[in-house]
Design a protein around this motif. Sequence first.
Motif, PDB file in Angstrom:
ATOM      1  N   ILE A 100       0.722   3.997  -3.093  1.00 23.88           N
ATOM      2  CA  ILE A 100       0.288   5.182  -2.797  1.00 23.88           C
ATOM      3  C   ILE A 100       1.442   6.351  -3.577  1.00 23.88           C
ATOM      4  N   THR A 129       0.843  -1.190  -0.010  1.00 27.00           N
ATOM      5  CA  THR A 129      -0.031   0.115   0.053  1.00 27.00           C
ATOM      6  C   THR A 129       1.019   1.432   0.059  1.00 27.00           C
ATOM      7  N   THR A 186      -4.677   4.591   5.356  1.00 25.46           N
ATOM      8  CA  THR A 186      -4.430   3.449   4.706  1.00 25.46           C
ATOM      9  C   THR A 186      -4.953   2.112   5.512  1.00 25.46           C
ATOM     10  N   THR A 213      -5.286  10.349  -8.887  1.00 20.45           N
ATOM     11  CA  THR A 213      -4.857  10.036  -7.522  1.00 20.45           C
ATOM     12  C   THR A 213      -6.435   9.679  -6.895  1.00 20.45           C
ATOM     13  N   GLU A 244      -0.949   9.276   7.210  1.00 21.78           N
ATOM     14  CA  GLU A 244      -1.076   8.155   5.952  1.00 21.78           C
ATOM     15  C   GLU A 244      -1.069   6.896   6.217  1.00 21.78           C
ATOM     16  N   LEU A 254      -6.984   6.010  -5.122  1.00 19.22           N
ATOM     17  CA  LEU A 254      -7.409   6.011  -3.848  1.00 19.22           C
ATOM     18  C   LEU A 254      -8.472   5.006  -3.525  1.00 19.22           C
ATOM     19  N   ASP A 266       1.661   5.911  -7.301  1.00 20.49           N
ATOM     20  CA  ASP A 266       0.284   6.293  -8.015  1.00 20.49           C
ATOM     21  C   ASP A 266       0.147   5.045  -8.660  1.00 20.49           C
TER      22      ASP A 266
END
Length: 505
Positions: free
Chosen positions: A321, A317, A363, A408, A359, A412, A324
């Motif tokens: 992030i 993960t 996640t 983005t 962050e 996500l 991308d």
Amino acid sequence: MNREFSNSVNDNLGLLENKETELLASYETASYSYGENRVEHHQGSYTIEEAVNAVGFGKFQWKLTFVSSLAWMAEACEVMILSLLGRLLACEWLITSFQVALLSSVVFIAIAIGSLIIGKLEDVYGRKKIIISCSCMLIVFGTLSSVSPSIKWMFVFRGFLGLFVHGLQSAMVLYMEYLPTTKRGQAAMSLAVFWGIGSLLVIVITMAIMTTINSWRSVLLIIVVPIALFLFFYKWYPKSARYLLVSGKKKEAEISLTKMAEENGKPLPDGNLVLPPSGIQHGSITNLVNQNKSLFVILCYAWISLMFTYYGITILTPEIITHDGLSFNGEERQNRSGDDVISNKYIECRPYSISEYLEILWTTAAELPGIFASYFLVERFSRRRLMCMLLLVYVACTLFLLIDNLPTAVLLLVLFVDRGAIAGCFQILVLYTIEAYPTTHRALAFGFYSSFGRFGAILTPFVAQMLAEIQPRLAGCIYALAAFLLTVFIFYLPFDTKGKELQEH
């Protein structure tokens, strides 16, 4: 002649009427069937499953839910802290990245060993006794971890802590044994929500402590508190009536059921509690295999594969992030950073920033939507069908992450769905495993498969970290393929457990 014939007919009709009466009587005292076993179930008697269904979900179950949720939150705190601990320790001791990885491996191996042992002990000596004993040992070794004088002692204390972690997780077994058939799926999934809350809680605690007094020792000490709270409310935790019954302690089982009925304000069914046959073997791995060989093989693969795919997307993960998606050039990145990695033998003391904590928090929260979705769907679809649906969603999302230059917002969203789907599937597998086996082997089955599945958790870093360093797309394809193959295996499970009464033996 006619008179003799008439008398003969009347006699025969009388015999038929008597036979019909006998058949009706035998029907009323027919054996009560569940699964492949049969338990003598007369009209004036009842089973534990009938008692639980008659009493329903009330005050007794709400108290049990509260206590069980504390157990799962506590376990989540002790497991989740491993992902943060390395950088916290690096500011006090000189440690290498290998030592940090080894610390996690030691804990997971200890959990695997402990799961098998604890599962068997619960089926032999009782649920509550083992769960409480494990909780006490977790407090001891959790506290000792907070005063570790060196990384070597941290290995020792966290390793011993890992041996007893399954004691908290197995609270699910006792919890499900008191749930009505129609409520079992949703109630069990509610504990998965508290696992997610526990994972978020440990991040918030670490962020609050490290950004104020900067003491990892205080963090390790504070995350022991949920275990202490669980022990504080242990009086609300009943003994397993099912275990007591199959252990020949009928009177104690009836006391537990009577207490449940009184708290819920509903009567138990009329009659006496049905006794199982004598001489039943408890906690036998041989019986676990022989009961249904295809079930055993499929669940072994399912647990390994699900832990492999679940921890895989969790580890990937941050990289997804940052870059991308999974389309970044791993070879170039490795060439640019390879010299720096090799030259730095010890981990740099670099405390987490607020943005990094947020962050990680974000996640981790990605799993909650999938768990909530599973909560609402678990009683609408069969267990097998729902697991297959969630796995196919995971396959599609993982392959979608291979696309170049994803916006983005789309990235996500896909990542949220991806992690939520695999987390929800994992919790349904836990539910299915516990429902599939009888009381005499239920805790052992949960412990055995949980232990066996840790091999998947041990294997996944080789793909999510080592292979992803040079071929991230290939790593993503491996996880998608593993999930697809698991879908096929789940489809061929020999039976479904939705609406299935829990067996005693």
